[in-house]
Write a protein that holds these residues in place. Structure first.
Motif: not given
Length: 914
Positions: A380, A630, A348, A661-663, A382-383, A628
């Motif tokens: 990841a 992600y 992030d 968050n990530q999901h 989006d990143n 991880n």
């Protein structure tokens, strides 16, 4: 304003020599005076002998201090000159020299304190002393006093060499380097070998970055002051600036031999080793210097970059973290820091690290593209898209750039990547990578005509290469045209037997056709051609499934235990063979990072689970999720673990955190949250969340299933039956069959619930969960069928305590006491501390007229239940009455509270027996 310390003295060990018995201190002093300047060692011996004979000889002390000072040995000079001063030697001679000795040892306050004797000095000594006091003033941040002292020196003796030197110190401190240089040059015109002026001129040249002029001056100072270690470091640093790394190292090494932790020497060594690309040594010396808080920014850069080149991303991140914000966006260390963040899973933060970074070269584009690929591989997306924006040109000019952008876009689910690949091929028709990427991208997007067109072009351009037939076979396999695929693969293999794709797929086709001999033949060829290919070896083992195949993989693993792909394959085979301890030893040897493949994590979990090490398996899942974040798999597995252990709240918190968050867009987790809300029985929350997610692209029967479960929770049984019936028809699983039976029971349709489960079990005879539910439905109306169902379950699960206990009780109620006792004894043997098991066993014993034994067991059950189970308590009272323990029975009977109607009736019956 503060001037960096110019002179720092470092001590050396003095050599002591014996003295002749017939000589006096005076004779040794005279002898010392007679020696030439080149005979310094003899002079020192003579003076030390004089001091040994007469320790309070002021002249001997003075001459010894003066000699030390002439060599640059500040510590020794201070000691002897302080002695001479205390023995009342001529202050006019001692004080200027002692002032310089204090300067060499950075004793600035002591220099200033000598001004108490200023009035007794001659003009020459006053100006000589003031030169060093000015430097001491500057080093103690008293520039105003330094200016006053210079004014005084110029008043006493204008244009004196030491007055000029003092002025040079002040100009240097103010950053007026040209004026400082002029003042010092005038000093050297008057006193050509004045060592402090030589050193100051060297430092001025260093400040002006005129290192080629500075180095000879440092060398000259070192020759005149051979015992000065600080000049060796300054010389080394100057040589370093001239990129004369080996010479600089030679001087730094001479210091490090005596003082391994000397910060400046370690800094020089780090710089030199870094330039020579010896990154391990550069890192070691940089960290040694950093421990002394020396030159933090430069050393952290060296340490961080060196660690990066060594692949130690954790140390690289540690050192670069403090300085990266001060680096320009295009600095290479920023890229290294971003890669270190990636390797450590700090995904992030990468966008912030690369903020302002502009891709100006092809190397920059490749770096950003590679970084974006890796982010996408981690999940990841989006990143990855953020970085990709910086990587991709608005109008790619070259075929290579189009190919890179096209592959990147397709990885990020951007279909316009196909157009980039087409443009790449148009710009450079012989760009194999672009053609191959376009072909397989076309296959994935079901643009089979495009893929076949590329295949035909390859046949013409590369008739001796199997690629065209492999592309064609991939198309046919996607279309399910197995015969055509086999023909294409056979032609591909005829062109080249070193063809992993063709060998793998032809072997698979042979297995589908049940042609085991052909599969074995092809698999053996594949292993010969690709003896280390994990996919081919996995297929080889699945086909042969014998000790020879296992030993082949085992030996390959033993020959290179660092080969992760082979290690994972070997672990798989060990797990299949239930050799879980060996599997754990293999798979746990591999270090994990953000780039560790999901398969390895899964094998770690399975291996430890095979050893029933549930806590370790849970810890691995937590580590996986941390390393991880992600990967969605550890979240799902952990949530399932908590859910199965009835810890629904923890499971729900875990899933909700992931969705925050990530999901945030993971539909699988959203459906998981929906199920957990249902499992928790949160009707209101479940209804609200279903309204939120029902717009997801879920199949109709899935939505019906969710609504049906919510209706069941809400006790809207008729609606639940309608919806769960549709859900069951679409997915006739065990869980859905049981759900529908619950809805039918709730809707007062018990017979239909029984018929439904009976019909389900007709085609799913081994589903003992459904059979157990059916048996519970039989209990009230058809106990014999319940017993038969329970006995069927016991065939598969002979030690199921609940089933054994139930069938024992039912058999007792049916009057089959011997059979009841047999089942009850089996249950009691497995669970002798479970209240209900003891209770059943005791009541059956009571029916067998084993009154005393029954009473003992019921007393135990009563104690274990703490008198809170009324059924157990009533059974205990019955046993007490049967054993004529009427008083005790009456006491316990009167303690029963909260009895149901049937329990109250039985209580009254027992009361009448007292």
């Amino acid at each position: 304003m503060k001037l960096a310390k110019i002179l720092v003295g470092i001590g050396v060990i003095s050599t002591l020599a014996g003295c002749g018995e017939s000589e006096t201190a005076f004779t040794h002093i005279e002898k010392a005076k007679s020696f030439k300047a080149s005979e310094i060692d003899l002079k020192l011996i003579a003076l030390k002998n004089a001091v040994q004979l007469e320790p309070k000889n002021a002249e001997a002390r003075y001459l010894l201090g003066e000699t030390y000072l002439s060599q640059g040995f500040g510590v020794g000079a201070v000691k002897e000159l302080e002695k001479a001063y205390s023995f009342n030697y001529d202050k006019d001679a001692v004080i200027p020299l002692l002032a310089r000795a204090y300067i060499l040892t950075t004793s600035d306050e002591d220099v200033i304190d000598l001004s108490a004797d200023f009035s007794v000095l001659s003009k020459e000594s006053k100006v000589h002393y003031l030169a060093y006091k000015v430097l001491a003033d500057i080093r103690t941040n008293n520039v105003e006093q330094a200016e006053q002292d210079i004014t005084l020196a110029e008043q006493i003796l204008p244009n004196n060499a030491y007055a000029l030197l003092a002025n040079g110190y002040l100009k240097m401190a103010k950053g007026e380097f040209d004026d400082a240089k002029g003042a010092v040059n005038k000093t050297l015109t008057i006193l050509p070998d004045q060592v402090d002026a030589i050193l100051l001129l060297a430092q001025i040249n260093t400040a002006l970055r005129e290192h080629a002029e500075a180095t000879p001056l440092y060398l000259r100072y070192a020759k005149l002051q051979p015992k000065s270690n600080i000049v060796i470091l300054l010389l080394a640093q100057s040589l370093l600036q001239e990129k004369k790394f080996l010479e600089a190292e030679r001087y730094a090494d001479s210091i490090l031999a005596a003082a391994p932790n000397q910060p400046l020497a370690n800094y020089i060594k780090a710089m030199s080793q870094f330039e020579l690309k010896n990154y391990q040594k550069a890192l070691e010396h940089a960290e040694s210097a950093l421990k002394a808080q020396y030159n933090q920014a430069q050393l952290k850069l060296i340490a961080g970059v060196s660690a990066y080149f060594l692949g130690n991303y954790e140390i690289s991140f540690f050192h670069l973290e403090d300085i990266v914000k001060f680096l320009v966006p295009e600095h290479p260390a920023r890229k290294m820091f971003a890669v270190s963040q990636l390797q450590l899973g700090m995904v992030d933060d990468i966008s912030e690290t690369l903020e302002g970074f502009n891709s100006t070269t092809k190397e920059d584009e490749k770096f950003l593209s590679s970084l974006s690929y890796q982010l996408a591989e981690l999940g990841a997306f989006d990143n990855a898209k953020e970085v990709a924006k910086q990587a991709m040109a608005e109008t790619p000019e070259s075929a290579e750039q189009n190919m890179r952008d096209g592959i990147l876009k397709l990885m990020l689910n951007d279909p316009s990547g196909l157009q980039n690949l087409k443009e790449a091929v148009a710009l450079k028709p012989d760009l194999l990578g672009a053609e191959l990427a376009l072909a397989y991208a076309a296959i994935q997007s079901k643009d089979y005509d495009q893929a076949i067109e590329i295949s035909n072009q390859w046949k013409e351009k590369y008739p001796d290469q199997p690629g065209s037939y492999n592309i064609l076979a991939a198309v046919y396999l996607k279309q399910g045209l197995l015969g055509e695929a086999k023909t294409a693969l056979t032609k591909s293999l005829e062109i080249s037997q070193k063809n992993a794709f063709a060998l793998l797929e032809l072997t698979n086709l042979a297995m589908l056709e049940s042609d085991k001999d052909e599969a074995k033949r092809l698999s053996s060829i594949a292993v010969q051609e690709f003896p280390s290919n994990a996919n081919i070896l996995r297929q080889y083992f699945s086909i042969h499934n014998n000790d020879e195949a296992f030993e082949r993989i085992k030996e390959l693993y033993k020959s290179d235990e660092n080969n992760q792909a082979i290690g994972m394959l070997y672990t798989e085979l060990l797990i299949k063979g239930k050799k879980f301890t060996e599997a754990v030893n293999v798979i746990d040897a591999y270090e994990t990072s953000v780039k560790t493949p999901k398969k390895l994590w899964q094998l770690k979990v399975i291996s430890h689970s095979g050893l029933n090490n549930v806590h370790k398996a849970q810890t691995i899942l937590e580590d996986w999720m941390r390393v991880n974040p992600y990967h969605v798999e550890p979240i799902i597995l952990l949530a399932d673990y908590y859910s199965r252990n009835k810890d629904t709240d923890t499971a729900l918190n875990l899933v909700e955190k992931a969705l925050r968050n990530q999901h945030a867009n993971n539909n699988m987790l959203k459906m998981g949250k929906m199920q957990l809300l249902i499992d928790k029985g949160s009707v209101r929350e479940a209804k609200r969340y279903f309204e939120e997610i029902k717009t997801l692209s879920m199949k109709k029967y899935v939505a019906q299933g969710i609504e049906g479960k919510i209706a069941l929770l809400d006790k809207n049984y008729s609606k639940a039956v309608e919806l769960l019936t549709a859900f069951y028809k679409a997915q006739p699983t065990s869980k859905n069959a049981i759900l529908l039976s619950s809805a039918l029971q709730g809707d007062n349709k018990g017979p239909q619930a029984i018929e439904h489960l009976e019909a389900y079990l007709d085609t799913n005879k081994n589903d003992q969960n459904a059979r157990a539910v059916l048996a519970s439905l039989y209990l009230s109306s058809e106990p014999n069928k319940a017993i038969a169902a329970y006995k069927e379950i016991l065939k598969q699960f002979p030690n199921n305590v609940l089933v054994l206990n139930n069938v024992a009780w039912l058999s007792m109620e049916q009057g089959a006491l011997d059979e009841a006792l047999s089942f009850s004894e089996r249950a009691y043997a497995v669970a002798p501390e479970v209240v209900n098991v003891i209770d059943t066993y005791a009541m059956i014993l009571l029916k067998h007229d084993k009154k005393s034994e029954a009473l003992n067991h019921l007393a135990k059950a009563y104690d274990l239940s703490e008198g809170k189970d009324n059924e157990v308590t009533l059974n205990y009272v019955e046993a007490l009455i049967t054993n004529s323990r009427l008083k005790k029975a009456g006491e316990i009977l009167s303690s029963i509270k909260g009895a149901t109607a049937s329990q109250a009736k039985r209580k009254a019956t027992l009361q009448n027996k007292l």
